[in-house]
Every structure is written in structure tokens, then in C-alpha cells.
Enzyme design. Structure first.
Site, PDB file in Angstrom:
ATOM      1  N   HIS A 121       3.398 -10.466  -6.393  1.00 33.99           N
ATOM      2  CA  HIS A 121       4.363 -11.335  -6.533  1.00 33.99           C
ATOM      3  C   HIS A 121       5.065 -11.558  -7.930  1.00 33.99           C
ATOM      4  O   HIS A 121       6.225 -11.391  -8.150  1.00 33.99           O
ATOM      5  CB  HIS A 121       3.793 -12.793  -6.319  1.00 33.99           C
ATOM      6  CG  HIS A 121       3.475 -12.863  -4.582  1.00 33.99           C
ATOM      7  ND1 HIS A 121       2.841 -14.159  -4.295  1.00 33.99           N
ATOM      8  CD2 HIS A 121       3.447 -12.205  -3.528  1.00 33.99           C
ATOM      9  CE1 HIS A 121       2.601 -13.849  -2.980  1.00 33.99           C
ATOM     10  NE2 HIS A 121       2.827 -12.673  -2.575  1.00 33.99           N
ATOM     11  N   TYR A 181       8.987 -10.801  -9.438  1.00 37.44           N
ATOM     12  CA  TYR A 181       9.956 -11.531 -10.260  1.00 37.44           C
ATOM     13  C   TYR A 181      10.367 -10.739 -11.719  1.00 37.44           C
ATOM     14  O   TYR A 181      11.587 -10.806 -11.845  1.00 37.44           O
ATOM     15  CB  TYR A 181       9.090 -12.810 -10.788  1.00 37.44           C
ATOM     16  CG  TYR A 181       8.501 -13.683  -9.890  1.00 37.44           C
ATOM     17  CD1 TYR A 181       9.218 -14.061  -8.847  1.00 37.44           C
ATOM     18  CD2 TYR A 181       6.987 -13.945 -10.164  1.00 37.44           C
ATOM     19  CE1 TYR A 181       8.739 -14.643  -7.711  1.00 37.44           C
ATOM     20  CE2 TYR A 181       6.496 -14.774  -9.030  1.00 37.44           C
ATOM     21  CZ  TYR A 181       7.367 -15.171  -7.728  1.00 37.44           C
ATOM     22  OH  TYR A 181       6.767 -15.774  -7.017  1.00 37.44           O
ATOM     23  N   HIS A 212      -2.043 -17.406   2.233  1.00 41.73           N
ATOM     24  CA  HIS A 212      -3.134 -17.619   1.278  1.00 41.73           C
ATOM     25  C   HIS A 212      -3.473 -19.351   1.376  1.00 41.73           C
ATOM     26  O   HIS A 212      -4.700 -19.616   1.083  1.00 41.73           O
ATOM     27  CB  HIS A 212      -2.416 -17.661  -0.157  1.00 41.73           C
ATOM     28  CG  HIS A 212      -2.150 -15.979  -0.383  1.00 41.73           C
ATOM     29  ND1 HIS A 212      -1.418 -15.663  -1.551  1.00 41.73           N
ATOM     30  CD2 HIS A 212      -2.395 -15.088   0.540  1.00 41.73           C
ATOM     31  CE1 HIS A 212      -1.299 -14.511  -1.591  1.00 41.73           C
ATOM     32  NE2 HIS A 212      -1.729 -13.971  -0.200  1.00 41.73           N
TER      33      HIS A 212
END
Length: 345
Positions: free
Chosen positions: A121, A125, A222
Site C-alpha cells: 500500500h 502511494y 485486515h
């Protein structure tokens, strides 16, 4: 209060099936067919089924569209990427630290899988920013987590709770860290997600929105996994299942909702297409869902339904091979179809 110690890699004198998630005994040998909590196997399988990498997403159109976004949209884009990077970076570290002190080897494995995805993740970005803007703006976006006063105020308690666990690992501090992990996974990202989905529904930055939807799917799983581990750990340590601790959790949720609404008004105030009152209701709706996952009652009874109906299309419209909402290239997302379900938005 007893301090947790890092678990040995192997301890053959102890049983394979762990006697407790934290502070118990286990050999370190992981047999998925002999677990203290058998459903942890399913938790890991669901997370693993969502494997993806950032460079699978085509950013060609986003590169062309970013310069044509309004000034407000560009600023919000960079600020929100900065927020997401600020939150996802520590999630990798916290997952690994929880693994360090978990006796149960299946929990270690789940946390390792989560840590890997959180790392991707964070990479995503940087991948998005490097695709659409200059290096100096990329750097400025990643600096926001330690320079923007509104963002720093918003993250104060996250910093305190995570660092307390890192510096003083106990049953209480790991339980509190898991509460905040579920808050990050299930609440703190969502005004940011809404911004990107709002751009996509106006046919803007669809590549970025696709990336965000992948991250969104991961975070839902998660949050489910960590809330289940939290509940199991609390059941093993009933002395912490007190009215005081329950009220502490409610207070953290109230505070987090307040901070998320302040942040959303700060960063989305000039964005066309997002109703800020609707956004505030959506944050409260997300808080209710996460509280239920932790086994607690809702605190915003007027927001039991999603007030932002339009946002569901950006998750609900994906399946194994379906194209996304704006008919981008078809891609296989989930590798195993019988593990395709997850908590909706």
C-alpha cells in the site's frame, strides 16, 4: 503489569498448538491443521486471496488528467496521499511488532501477510505520485505527516498508542494497539477513499481510484482479521474485559470520529460532489461497523445504514474478472473465487 517478551523462534519443549495468543506457550512449529483458533486459517486465506501489486494498475490516463484537475482537487489529492502514506507506513511496523510478541504461530503468519500488504500500500502511494506529479511535490506530500498541523493533531493518539506498545509491550498495550489498528483499517482511511471514488465517478483519475479500491479491499479484510484476534485475545485475558476498558474503546471511537470529521472538512471542503454532512454520517456509519466487529454496541444509532450509497459501486462492482466501473482493462483480482466475500462498505 507483566511485560510481554519476544517469542523465541523455536522452542521444541513446548506444544505446537499455542496455549494463548500472547504470553502463552508454543513451539513455533505452525501446523495449520492443529490451531488453537481454527478459523484463523480462513482469515489468512482471505487476506492472501487479495494479492496484487501497484505496477499492475495502468496510470496512463491519470498522468494526462492530473494537470487538468482543479487547484482544490490537486491539493486535496496530494494531502490525502500524504495522509494515507502516514497511516500505512506504521501499519507495516505495528503488524510486525504484534507478530514479535504473539505466541500463536498462526497469528504471526497472519500479521506477516498483513505487513507485506501494508508495505505494498505504501509503495502504491509513491507509485501514484511518481506517475502524476513532480519529485518536489511527491516529497512534500510524504512530509505532510510530520508538518501539517491538522494532520498531526488528528494522529496524536495513534502515535501515543502505537509508541506505548512498542516501548512497553503488555497485554493491555497490545489490546489497545489492536483497537487502533482496527480504527485505521476501518475508519481513518475512508474520507480519503471517498475523495478518490468521487473523482472516478466524474471520470477523473480512474487508475488511482482502481488502486484505492484494491487497498480498500485489503483494509476490510485486515480489519476483520485483527478484530477477530483482538476478541480472541480478550477472551483469553478476561481480567481486561472490564467496563473501564470498554468505555476507553468507546471514547477512542468518539474521539477518532471527531478527528476524522474535522480532517474531512479540512481536506474536502472545496471538493465538488462530496456533501460534508453526508461524509460525517458515513464516518459514524463506519465507526458503528467497526464497533460491531469488536463485539461492542453501536454509538451512533441514527447511522446504521450507509448514507453515501453511491460509494458502494467502487467496491461492489468488482469480482474475479469483471471490468471496473468505467470499463478499464479486465483483470483477475481475487485468485480463489470461494474466498471472494468481505464486509461491504
Amino acid at each position: 503489569m507483566a511485560t510481554l517478551t519476544r517469542v523465541k523462534v523455536l522452542n521444541p519443549a513446548q506444544p505446537n498448538k499455542s496455549t494463548a495468543i500472547f504470553g502463552g506457550q508454543a513451539s513455533g512449529i505452525l501446523n495449520w491443521n492443529d490451531l488453537a483458533h481454527p478459523h484463523f486459517y480462513t482469515l489468512r486465506q482471505k487476506i492472501r486471496s487479495l494479492f496484487w501489486t501497484a505496477n499492475e494498475v495502468d496510470m496512463t490516463q491519470d498522468v494526462k488528467q492530473f494537470p487538468n484537475l482543479s487547484k482544490a482537487e490537486q491539493e486535496a489529492f496530494l494531502k490525502i496521499i500524504g495522509l494515507l502514506a502516514t497511516l500505512d507506513g506504521p501499519q507495516t511496523v505495528v503488524a510486525m511488532k504484534i507478530a514479535d510478541f504473539a505466541t500463536d504461530p498462526s497469528v504471526k503468519s497472519i500479521m506477516a501477510t498483513i505487513a507485506d500488504q501494508e508495505s505494498e500500500h505504501n509503495h502504491s502511494y509513491a507509485y501514484v505520485l511518481s506517475s502524476v506529479t513532480t519529485l518536489d511535490k511527491q516529497m512534500a506530500s510524504f512530509e505532510m505527516g510530520r508538518t501539517d498541523e491538522v494532520l498531526m493533531k488528528r494522529n496524536e493518539r495513534i502515535v501515543d498508542i502505537y509508541n506505548e506498545f512498542a516501548e512497553n509491550p503488555t497485554i493491555e498495550t497490545v489490546l489497545k494497539a489492536m483497537v487502533y489498528t482496527t480504527l485505521l483499517e476501518g475508519l481513518f482511511f475512508y474520507s480519503g477513499f471517498a475523495f478518490f471514488y468521487n473523482l472516478a465517478r466524474h471520470q477523473k483519475m480512474v487508475g488511482t481510484s482502481t488502486m484505492i479500491s484494491y487497498i480498500n479491499r485489503d483494509e476490510l479484510q485486515h480489519g476483520k482479521a485483527i478484530s477477530d484476534i483482538f476478541r480472541a485475545a480478550l477472551a483469553e485475558n478476561p481480567e481486561y474485559n472490564t467496563e473501564d476498558f470498554t468505555e476507553w474503546i468507546y471514547n477512542q471511537f468518539r474521539h477518532s470520529v471527531e478527528q476524522e470529521i474535522i480532517w474531512s472538512r479540512y481536506v474536502l471542503g472545496e471538493i465538488e460532489g462530496i456533501d460534508l454532512d453526508e461524509m460525517a454520517g458515513y464516518v459514524k456509519y463506519r465507526a458503528n461497523k467497526m464497533l460491531r466487529m469488536l463485539g461492542l454496541s453501536e454509538i451512533y444509532p441514527e447511522f446504521t445504514d450507509n448514507p453515501m450509497k453511491w460509494i458502494r459501486a467502487y467496491v461492489d462492482n468488482f469480482d474475479d474478472t469483471k471490468t471496473d466501473f468505467f470499463e478499464q482493462t479486465s483483470r483477475q483480482y481475487v485468485k480463489t473465487s470461494d474466498l471472494n466475500g468481505f464486509d461491504d462498505l
